[in-house]
Write a protein that holds these residues in place. Structure first.
Motif, PDB file in Angstrom:
ATOM      1  N   ALA A   1     -84.072 -14.414 -90.401  1.00  0.00           N
ATOM      2  CA  ALA A   1     -85.165 -14.508 -89.421  1.00  0.00           C
ATOM      3  C   ALA A   1     -85.896 -13.177 -89.287  1.00  0.00           C
ATOM      4  N   HIS A   2     -85.132 -12.080 -89.309  1.00  0.00           N
ATOM      5  CA  HIS A   2     -85.757 -10.753 -89.243  1.00  0.00           C
ATOM      6  C   HIS A   2     -86.665 -10.507 -90.442  1.00  0.00           C
ATOM      7  N   LEU A   3     -86.207 -10.878 -91.630  1.00  0.00           N
ATOM      8  CA  LEU A   3     -87.026 -10.681 -92.828  1.00  0.00           C
ATOM      9  C   LEU A   3     -88.281 -11.533 -92.777  1.00  0.00           C
ATOM     10  N   ALA A   4     -88.133 -12.768 -92.302  1.00  0.00           N
ATOM     11  CA  ALA A   4     -89.278 -13.672 -92.266  1.00  0.00           C
ATOM     12  C   ALA A   4     -90.339 -13.200 -91.286  1.00  0.00           C
ATOM     13  N   THR A   5     -89.914 -12.721 -90.126  1.00  0.00           N
ATOM     14  CA  THR A   5     -90.882 -12.239 -89.135  1.00  0.00           C
ATOM     15  C   THR A   5     -91.561 -10.961 -89.601  1.00  0.00           C
ATOM     16  N   GLY A   6     -90.950 -10.280 -90.558  1.00  0.00           N
ATOM     17  CA  GLY A   6     -91.573  -9.075 -91.095  1.00  0.00           C
ATOM     18  C   GLY A   6     -92.578  -9.347 -92.180  1.00  0.00           C
TER      19      GLY A   6
END
Length: 437
Positions: free
Chosen positions: A190-195
């Motif tokens: 989720a962190h990678l996707a929001t970035g």
């Protein structure tokens, strides 16, 4: 098999009494069955000394002699022993095992002990050191770099280090290996996707993480694991169409290119070789008698070190057409013969693919007014041209040396086949005919 003197045989009279009528349903031969009240505990010897230092998590290993009991409405012999099972938190739980050895009517006590012996040998072979727990991912990565990364291809190591430095270690480096479970990895995704990272980037990062965790587990570290199928990955965005040089564009580029760059481009654009494979070709790889070129090695784009090809399927022979043969014969007339490499720069070193792209190919494209593309765009063009000429997917896959035909068709095919176009044209004509009437 351990010596009979080292294992005390427990006579049948020392085992639990035979059960009364109405016993439990029997398990198939060779399967463990759960133990219930009335079963005799395993006979164990004094605990063996542990090689683990005080304070560490140690399983309660004991040398086991085991025991054999008779149970069931139809009397059958069972072997009983205990085994330590590793939990995800790095601790052990002792469980009781009971394995079916066979019916009393056909399996003697001696034969039962012989069948039971491999189970005892497995748990008594050595006092195993329990998996190490509490180590963080960042600490293990240091070991991985020292003992694993040095044995990988340079390009593989660079990609892994990029993932570790930019994504994995900043978010997961402080976690212990057992803490990196499916939930923790999902939060990481989720962190990678929001970035703003694409699905492909997320998949590549997860593959690096998964590879490192598999190595940790292989080295007997207590660690969690995750499966890509259990994760919800970002949705794929609009896929950008890959640049693909047409035959006309390639012809203009070859006509305007100076040597030996023209020959390098000809090998790349005609045969579909990767640029690293072209720059690593040796004089002995060109066989004018058999009219083939042997692809056996590649050149790293950064270090310019010769290394193995991308995969086992990439190591293959490709046909040498007559026009390309003429170019190579002319090129070899100016070869100094001091080294076996086919293409060398003025300093006698292999060419740098990055420098050729930036200082030769791109300026030439600007000069000719051709949209920018790289060496791999030549490889895309080969695929499309071969399919347009009627070559089967199997032939194209063999020429490009792909291990999976889905890569050939799904990534490199930039053409609508004649059969597909004819089918659509025929249907369109029928529709227009009915529309007129």
């Amino acid at each position: 098999m351990a010596c009979r003197d080292s294992i005390r045989v427990v006579p049948e009279r020392e085992t639990a009494p035979q059960p009364q009528r109405g016993g439990r349903e029997q398990a198939p031969p060779g399967h463990d069955v759960p133990m219930t009240g009335g079963a005799t505990d395993a006979i164990v010897a004094t605990a063996t000394p542990s090689p683990i230092q005080a304070g560490a998590i140690v399983s309660r290993r004991r040398f086991q002699r085991g025991t054999i009991i008779i149970r069931g409405k139809t009397p059958r012999r069972y072997g009983m022993y205990r085994e330590d099972v590793l939990l995800l938190n790095g601790t052990f739980k002792r469980v009781r095992r009971c394995v079916l050895l066979g019916p009393v009517s056909s399996v003697s006590e001696r034969a039962a002990w012989k069948a039971f012996q491999p189970y005892l040998d497995r748990v008594n072979t050595t006092v195993k050191i329990p998996p190490k727990s509490g180590i963080t991912l960042e600490t293990f990565v240091k070991e991985w770099r020292t003992n694993v990364a040095v044995n990988l291809k340079s390009s593989t190591t660079r990609a892994a280090e990029s993932h570790l430095r930019a994504h994995i270690l900043p978010r997961l480096g402080s976690l212990t290996l057992p803490e990196i479970n499916t939930k923790a990895v999902q939060v990481f995704v989720a962190h990678l996707a929001t970035g703003g990272r694409s699905r492909k980037t997320v998949e590549n990062v997860l593959l690096t993480l998964s590879s490192i965790l598999r190595k940790a587990k292989a080295w007997d570290y207590a660690c969690a694991s995750f499966l890509l199928a259990d994760l919800t990955l970002p949705r794929e965005g609009v896929r950008k169409e890959q640049r693909c040089f047409t035959d006309e564009e390639v012809g203009k580029i070859l006509a305007a290119a100076s040597e030996p760059f023209g020959t390098i481009l000809a090998v790349t654009s005609v045969l579909g070789l990767r640029i690293g494979e072209v720059l690593a070709l040796r004089v002995t790889d060109v066989d004018f008698t058999k009219k083939i070129i042997r692809v056996r090695q590649s050149l790293d784009a950064v270090t310019r070190q010769v290394q193995s090809v991308k995969s086992s399927a990439s190591s293959a022979d490709v046909p040498l057409p007559s026009q390309l043969e003429a170019r190579l014969r002319k090129h070899l007339q100016n070869h100094d013969g001091k080294t076996n490499l086919l293409f060398l720069n003025r300093r006698g070193r292999p060419y740098s693919a990055n420098k050729l792209r930036a200082s030769v190919l791109h300026p030439l494209l600007v000069k000719l007014g051709i949209p920018r593309g790289g060496f791999h765009s030549m490889r895309h063009g080969v695929t499309s041209a071969l399919l347009a000429d009627g070559a089967t997917p199997a032939v194209v896959q063999k020429q490009l040396r792909h291990s999976d035909p889905r890569i050939t068709l799904g990534v490199y095919a930039h053409v609508i086949g004649d059969q597909q176009r004819s089918a659509v044209e025929n249907r369109s004509a029928r529709i227009e005919q009915f529309a007129v009437n």
